[in-house]
Design a protein around this motif. Structure first.
Motif, PDB file in Angstrom:
ATOM      1  N   ALA A  61     -63.588  56.837  30.810  1.00  0.00           N
ATOM      2  CA  ALA A  61     -63.089  55.456  30.738  1.00  0.00           C
ATOM      3  C   ALA A  61     -64.262  54.490  30.734  1.00  0.00           C
ATOM      4  CB  ALA A  61     -62.178  55.178  31.924  1.00  0.00           C
ATOM      5  N   ARG A  62     -64.354  53.696  29.678  1.00  0.00           N
ATOM      6  CA  ARG A  62     -65.451  52.724  29.566  1.00  0.00           C
ATOM      7  C   ARG A  62     -64.963  51.363  30.046  1.00  0.00           C
ATOM      8  NH1 ARG A  62     -64.739  55.855  25.137  1.00  0.00           N
ATOM      9  NH2 ARG A  62     -66.474  57.218  24.567  1.00  0.00           N
ATOM     10  N   ARG A  63     -65.821  50.699  30.774  1.00  0.00           N
ATOM     11  CA  ARG A  63     -65.455  49.377  31.276  1.00  0.00           C
ATOM     12  C   ARG A  63     -65.833  48.332  30.219  1.00  0.00           C
ATOM     13  NH1 ARG A  63     -65.074  48.737  36.951  1.00  0.00           N
ATOM     14  NH2 ARG A  63     -66.529  50.456  37.266  1.00  0.00           N
ATOM     15  N   VAL A  64     -64.935  48.155  29.238  1.00  0.00           N
ATOM     16  CA  VAL A  64     -65.250  47.191  28.175  1.00  0.00           C
ATOM     17  C   VAL A  64     -64.528  45.870  28.429  1.00  0.00           C
ATOM     18  CG1 VAL A  64     -65.582  48.963  26.397  1.00  0.00           C
ATOM     19  CG2 VAL A  64     -63.344  47.922  26.712  1.00  0.00           C
ATOM     20  N   GLY A  65     -65.014  44.811  27.821  1.00  0.00           N
ATOM     21  CA  GLY A  65     -64.358  43.509  27.946  1.00  0.00           C
ATOM     22  C   GLY A  65     -64.542  42.724  26.652  1.00  0.00           C
TER      23      GLY A  65
ATOM     24  N   GLU B 255     -48.797  51.441  30.907  1.00  0.00           N
ATOM     25  CA  GLU B 255     -48.476  51.603  32.332  1.00  0.00           C
ATOM     26  C   GLU B 255     -47.404  52.674  32.523  1.00  0.00           C
ATOM     27  OE1 GLU B 255     -47.799  47.665  33.992  1.00  0.00           O
ATOM     28  OE2 GLU B 255     -49.795  47.064  33.272  1.00  0.00           O
ATOM     29  N   PHE B 256     -46.464  52.726  31.583  1.00  0.00           N
ATOM     30  CA  PHE B 256     -45.440  53.783  31.608  1.00  0.00           C
ATOM     31  C   PHE B 256     -46.098  55.163  31.448  1.00  0.00           C
ATOM     32  CE2 PHE B 256     -42.768  56.572  28.925  1.00  0.00           C
ATOM     33  CZ  PHE B 256     -41.628  56.706  29.711  1.00  0.00           C
ATOM     34  N   PHE B 257     -47.041  55.277  30.505  1.00  0.00           N
ATOM     35  CA  PHE B 257     -47.731  56.567  30.286  1.00  0.00           C
ATOM     36  C   PHE B 257     -48.388  57.021  31.603  1.00  0.00           C
ATOM     37  CE2 PHE B 257     -48.917  55.194  25.648  1.00  0.00           C
ATOM     38  CZ  PHE B 257     -47.588  55.229  25.309  1.00  0.00           C
ATOM     39  N   ILE B 258     -49.063  56.064  32.250  1.00  0.00           N
ATOM     40  CA  ILE B 258     -49.783  56.398  33.483  1.00  0.00           C
ATOM     41  C   ILE B 258     -48.797  56.878  34.559  1.00  0.00           C
ATOM     42  CG2 ILE B 258     -51.121  55.389  35.396  1.00  0.00           C
ATOM     43  CD1 ILE B 258     -52.420  53.524  33.261  1.00  0.00           C
ATOM     44  N   ARG B 259     -47.685  56.148  34.736  1.00  0.00           N
ATOM     45  CA  ARG B 259     -46.716  56.529  35.788  1.00  0.00           C
ATOM     46  C   ARG B 259     -46.131  57.918  35.524  1.00  0.00           C
ATOM     47  NH1 ARG B 259     -45.019  51.097  35.030  1.00  0.00           N
ATOM     48  NH2 ARG B 259     -43.164  51.723  33.855  1.00  0.00           N
ATOM     49  N   THR B 260     -45.838  58.208  34.230  1.00  0.00           N
ATOM     50  CA  THR B 260     -45.177  59.484  33.937  1.00  0.00           C
ATOM     51  C   THR B 260     -46.129  60.671  34.124  1.00  0.00           C
ATOM     52  OG1 THR B 260     -45.691  59.244  31.578  1.00  0.00           O
ATOM     53  CG2 THR B 260     -43.524  58.469  32.306  1.00  0.00           C
TER      54      THR B 260
ATOM     55  N   GLN C 265     -58.704  55.168  31.086  1.00  0.00           N
ATOM     56  CA  GLN C 265     -58.710  54.616  29.721  1.00  0.00           C
ATOM     57  C   GLN C 265     -57.461  53.774  29.471  1.00  0.00           C
ATOM     58  OE1 GLN C 265     -59.314  57.934  26.941  1.00  0.00           O
ATOM     59  NE2 GLN C 265     -61.529  57.667  27.058  1.00  0.00           N
ATOM     60  N   GLU C 266     -56.287  54.302  29.834  1.00  0.00           N
ATOM     61  CA  GLU C 266     -55.040  53.562  29.553  1.00  0.00           C
ATOM     62  C   GLU C 266     -54.979  52.261  30.352  1.00  0.00           C
ATOM     63  OE1 GLU C 266     -53.934  54.423  26.944  1.00  0.00           O
ATOM     64  OE2 GLU C 266     -52.725  56.240  26.875  1.00  0.00           O
ATOM     65  N   THR C 267     -55.529  52.281  31.576  1.00  0.00           N
ATOM     66  CA  THR C 267     -55.537  51.057  32.387  1.00  0.00           C
ATOM     67  C   THR C 267     -56.340  49.971  31.666  1.00  0.00           C
ATOM     68  OG1 THR C 267     -55.413  52.372  34.398  1.00  0.00           O
ATOM     69  CG2 THR C 267     -56.196  50.113  34.655  1.00  0.00           C
ATOM     70  N   THR C 268     -57.502  50.348  31.137  1.00  0.00           N
ATOM     71  CA  THR C 268     -58.349  49.362  30.452  1.00  0.00           C
ATOM     72  C   THR C 268     -57.697  48.901  29.147  1.00  0.00           C
ATOM     73  OG1 THR C 268     -60.143  50.710  31.329  1.00  0.00           O
ATOM     74  CG2 THR C 268     -60.772  48.856  29.966  1.00  0.00           C
ATOM     75  N   HIS C 269     -57.041  49.807  28.423  1.00  0.00           N
ATOM     76  CA  HIS C 269     -56.345  49.399  27.185  1.00  0.00           C
ATOM     77  C   HIS C 269     -55.302  48.330  27.506  1.00  0.00           C
ATOM     78  CE1 HIS C 269     -57.080  53.737  25.491  1.00  0.00           C
ATOM     79  NE2 HIS C 269     -58.185  53.039  25.674  1.00  0.00           N
ATOM     80  N   GLY C 270     -54.510  48.596  28.549  1.00  0.00           N
ATOM     81  CA  GLY C 270     -53.458  47.649  28.922  1.00  0.00           C
ATOM     82  C   GLY C 270     -54.047  46.286  29.258  1.00  0.00           C
TER      83      GLY C 270
ATOM     84  N   LEU D 199     -61.444  45.665  19.119  1.00  0.00           N
ATOM     85  CA  LEU D 199     -60.458  46.078  20.132  1.00  0.00           C
ATOM     86  C   LEU D 199     -59.673  47.304  19.669  1.00  0.00           C
ATOM     87  CD1 LEU D 199     -58.783  45.474  22.767  1.00  0.00           C
ATOM     88  CD2 LEU D 199     -57.336  44.022  21.363  1.00  0.00           C
ATOM     89  N   PHE D 200     -59.179  47.253  18.422  1.00  0.00           N
ATOM     90  CA  PHE D 200     -58.366  48.360  17.927  1.00  0.00           C
ATOM     91  C   PHE D 200     -59.209  49.623  17.680  1.00  0.00           C
ATOM     92  CE2 PHE D 200     -53.885  47.234  17.284  1.00  0.00           C
ATOM     93  CZ  PHE D 200     -53.900  45.872  17.542  1.00  0.00           C
ATOM     94  N   LEU D 201     -60.470  49.447  17.282  1.00  0.00           N
ATOM     95  CA  LEU D 201     -61.322  50.631  17.048  1.00  0.00           C
ATOM     96  C   LEU D 201     -61.656  51.338  18.359  1.00  0.00           C
ATOM     97  CD1 LEU D 201     -63.875  49.685  14.268  1.00  0.00           C
ATOM     98  CD2 LEU D 201     -62.173  51.504  14.224  1.00  0.00           C
ATOM     99  N   TRP D 202     -62.018  50.554  19.377  1.00  0.00           N
ATOM    100  CA  TRP D 202     -62.295  51.139  20.702  1.00  0.00           C
ATOM    101  C   TRP D 202     -61.046  51.866  21.215  1.00  0.00           C
ATOM    102  CZ3 TRP D 202     -59.671  48.341  24.778  1.00  0.00           C
ATOM    103  CH2 TRP D 202     -59.802  48.934  26.034  1.00  0.00           C
ATOM    104  N   HIS D 203     -59.878  51.206  21.079  1.00  0.00           N
ATOM    105  CA  HIS D 203     -58.631  51.812  21.529  1.00  0.00           C
ATOM    106  C   HIS D 203     -58.359  53.112  20.755  1.00  0.00           C
ATOM    107  CE1 HIS D 203     -54.230  50.901  22.933  1.00  0.00           C
ATOM    108  NE2 HIS D 203     -54.587  52.152  23.171  1.00  0.00           N
ATOM    109  N   ALA D 204     -58.591  53.051  19.432  1.00  0.00           N
ATOM    110  CA  ALA D 204     -58.332  54.236  18.597  1.00  0.00           C
ATOM    111  C   ALA D 204     -59.240  55.400  18.996  1.00  0.00           C
ATOM    112  CB  ALA D 204     -58.538  53.885  17.127  1.00  0.00           C
ATOM    113  N   LEU D 205     -60.508  55.109  19.271  1.00  0.00           N
ATOM    114  CA  LEU D 205     -61.432  56.171  19.674  1.00  0.00           C
ATOM    115  C   LEU D 205     -60.929  56.843  20.958  1.00  0.00           C
ATOM    116  CD1 LEU D 205     -64.135  57.749  19.650  1.00  0.00           C
ATOM    117  CD2 LEU D 205     -65.147  55.841  20.923  1.00  0.00           C
ATOM    118  N   GLU D 206     -60.559  56.030  21.938  1.00  0.00           N
ATOM    119  CA  GLU D 206     -60.143  56.623  23.221  1.00  0.00           C
ATOM    120  C   GLU D 206     -58.793  57.333  23.115  1.00  0.00           C
ATOM    121  OE1 GLU D 206     -60.753  53.833  26.468  1.00  0.00           O
ATOM    122  OE2 GLU D 206     -62.930  54.026  26.235  1.00  0.00           O
ATOM    123  N   GLU D 207     -57.892  56.832  22.243  1.00  0.00           N
ATOM    124  CA  GLU D 207     -56.630  57.557  22.016  1.00  0.00           C
ATOM    125  C   GLU D 207     -56.928  58.937  21.427  1.00  0.00           C
ATOM    126  OE1 GLU D 207     -53.606  56.850  23.077  1.00  0.00           O
ATOM    127  OE2 GLU D 207     -54.442  55.025  23.927  1.00  0.00           O
TER     128      GLU D 207
END
Ligand SMILES: [Fe+2]
Ligand SMILES: [Fe+2]
Length: 295
Positions: free
Chosen positions: A19-23, A59-64, A87-92, A168-176
């Motif tokens: 998980a990368r801490r991006v902003g 957040e749903f993915f994380i809970r499940t 990763q999902e926390t940062t995406h959200g 934003l979408f490229l970083w998200h796509a890489l981590e997905e």
């Protein structure tokens, strides 16, 4: 390590999920209303519709997945689950920033965000934890499929338009792509039913793609730009030809409905390695957006 007919290859199941801490907050503050390529109406609304669904979805993915965390004994998978959650926390978080910006510009992103949250919490109340995890597995295949298209198709990347949206979408796509097998491996490790997984995937394939199509059109009708003569028909002609609605994506989604399917059946390791370097390597274009790694 996954084995193939020709030998041994690294698979996403062996992969370090980091998980990368991006902003992107400052860059996203500059996003204009019609941010997609050529200021396209429907492509902008499609990007907004996807982003609007992400925070509550993640957040749903994380809970499940977290529900089953204590049942995972494999130390590699346990570490991947921790990376997946990071990763999902940062995406959200980052998509919420974009959704706030898009709401300022007049999009209905916050309303869609709340409706998605209500729908998913209702699902969790009425369905079993296994069924909810199967939903995550199906949606993770969907995001991994869209991510792979984005990472491998220059036209898909160009259609995103504004550089902040692209980043934003490229970083998200890489981590997905990096964590595409994690929810699946948890589902399998806790004895999730193959029949339930396949059925859920089918429902998601029709439901999500139909919902994205209809949701984008409805969202665009709230936009005064759609009333300008010729704008909507012109944009519609482009929209229906977009790679998201291509036969290729449809077939890639369908591939997960074969009994015995595993996300690593599709080897995307080279693509992941290339984009990791491209975005976060020594000369990476997003290097400056990273404040560190979480895990
Ligand atoms: Fe995500
Ligand atoms: Fe994901």
């Amino acid at each position: 390590m996954a084995t193939t007919g020709t030998g041994t290859r690294q698979s996403s199941s062996d992969r370090k999920v980091q998980a990368r801490r991006v902003g992107f907050e400052d860059a996203l503050a500059e996003v204009p209303r019609h941010f997609a390529a050529d200021g396209d109406l429907l492509l902008s609304h499609m990007g907004a519709a996807l982003s609007a669904m992400f925070p509550e979805g993640e957040e749903f993915f994380i809970r499940t997945v977290r529900h089953y965390r204590d049942q995972i004994t494999d130390p590699v998978l346990r570490r991947q689950v921790a990376g997946f959650i990071g990763q999902e926390t940062t995406h959200g978080r980052e998509h919420r920033v974009l959704n706030d910006r898009l709401a300022e510009l007049g999009y209905v992103t916050k309303r869609v965000e709340r409706a998605t949250g209500r729908l998913l919490r209702l699902r969790e109340r009425v369905a079993s934890p296994q069924s909810n995890l199967a939903e995550t597995v199906a949606l993770e295949h969907l995001t991994a499929t869209l991510a792979e298209r984005l990472l491998s198709d220059p036209d898909a990347r160009a259609s995103l338009g504004h550089p902040a949206i692209r980043s934003l979408f490229l970083w998200h796509a890489l981590e997905e792509s990096e964590h595409k097998a994690v929810a699946f491996d948890v589902y399998r490790a806790v004895g999730g039913s193959e029949r339930v997984r396949i059925l859920t995937m089918k429902v998601v394939r029709y439901g999500f793609m139909g919902g994205l199509f209809a949701g984008t059109i409805l969202s665009s009708l709230t936009d005064p730009a759609s009333l300008r003569p010729g704008v909507l028909p012109r944009s519609l002609a482009r929209f229906v030809r977009h790679t998201v609605f291509s036969r290729r994506v449809w077939n890639d989604l369908k591939a997960a409905e074969k009994p015995g399917f595993h996300p690593d059946d599709r080897d995307n390791e080279a693509l992941v390695v290339m984009w990791r370097e491209e975005l976060f390597g020594p000369e990476g274009e997003l290097r400056d957006s990273v404040a560190g790694t979480v895990i």
